[in-house]
Design a protein around this motif. Structure first.
Motif: not given
Length: 340
Positions: A2-7, A315-323
């Protein structure tokens, strides 16, 4: 998606700093670090004291990170934490808290490789800082690690050179200890080196095959050199501190740059990124910038606060793993040693 922000809430506890960060997509909203001064009197990190301090610091650090980010824990989409490498007791404090909080909130848990995080710190959205294109070479230099990594994509990395013994950060700190400087001594060598003559005292560079490094012989060489000179003149260190530090730093930088030049030649990749605590060293940063002009490289140096151990890089690794939807369950274990 979705376009919702990911925290993402990120937790880093691999050594002696307790850190927490909150990222909104790839942008850092907060990056809080609680440093431990208890180790200074011992001249190095004491693992048991480090894990106890993490237990004291982790709740307030996370609380401050959330408040500074301006969000509540119920808005979080996932929790990322350092799985390893690092001190086992320290890692367990961070992983246990992350698991408990993720379970309580019913959100995904993401285990992060600390060494990948140092490399991917370059992908944090930060004004005025460019991101490397794939593939690129990453030189990760810290108190515990010295590696040259060929980075093909976010999670496709190949170590093509590493230390066969001590890390470069240890070489700086042990050299500082030989000179009677307090822990951590690496930044002090950098400070004094800026006022000294880098060619005052020539040290021999170790001969190591391929793209690998070795620093144990250099440490021994510096120890014997200082002992010999002090025996001849008890005031030798005091009278020559700046020149000694400049000569040590010059030699270490040359060792690193020789291998980096060889790696560029071998791979044909001229995009070079550095990371890890030692990348904060002014001499290394200046030399890399000079190499950029001299050899036509494109170099990438992260923002200072993302070089030493911090949670934003987790956190940046977590973000890309989340994607990618790469999550872990609570059976995931911390690891003192872990490969890329």
């Amino acid at each position: 998606m979705t376009d919702k922000p990911i925290y993402i809430l990120a937790i880093e506890s691999s050594c002696d700093d307790t850190a927490a960060a909150v990222l909104k997509n790839g942008k850092v909203l907060s990056n809080i670090v609680a440093r431990q001064s208890v180790h200074e009197e011992y001249g190095g990190v004491v693992p048991e004291l480090a894990s106890r301090a993490h237990q004291q610091n982790i709740v307030p650090v996370i609380d401050v990170a959330l408040k500074k980010a301006g969000i509540t824990r119920n808005e979080l989409n996932a929790i990322a934490f350092t799985q390893g490498p690092g001190l086992m007791g320290s890692l367990l404090v961070g992983s246990s808290f992350a698991k408990s909080m993720a379970l309580a909130l019913g959100i995904p848990l993401i285990a992060v490789n600390h060494m990948q995080a140092h490399i991917l710190a370059h992908f944090i959205e930060e004004e005025g800082f460019d991101k490397p294109d794939f593939p690129f070479l990453a030189m990760t230099i810290s108190g515990g690690h010295t590696q040259i990594v060929k980075v093909n994509s976010y999670f496709d990395m190949e170590v093509i050179g590493e230390t066969t013994d001590d890390a470069v950060g240890e070489a700086f700190d042990k050299s500082a200890k030989i000179l009677g400087l307090p822990y951590p001594g690496g930044p002090l060598i950098d400070k004094y080196a800026q006022e000294g003559n880098p060619k005052a005292f020539p040290f021999t560079k170790p001969k190591v095959d391929g793209l690998n490094f070795s620093f144990s012989g250099l440490k021994t060489q510096i120890l014997y050199f200082v002992q010999k000179k002090v025996a001849e003149n008890p005031d030798f260190i005091e009278e020559n501190r700046n020149d000694i530090c400049a000569s040590i730093q010059y030699t270490i930088i040359n060792i690193l740059m020789d291998k980096l030049k060889a790696a560029v030649k071998e791979t044909g990749i001229n995009q070079v990124a550095i990371g890890g605590g030692v990348s904060a060293n002014s001499g290394i940063r200046n030399t890399l910038k000079e190499a950029e002009k001299k050899y036509g490289w494109k170099s990438f140096i992260p923002k200072f606060e993302y070089t030493t151990d911090n949670a934003a890089m987790i956190g940046i690794v977590g973000y890309h793993k989340y994607l990618e939807g790469t999550f872990n369950d609570v059976t995931v274990t911390s690891k003192a040693r872990i490969s890329l």
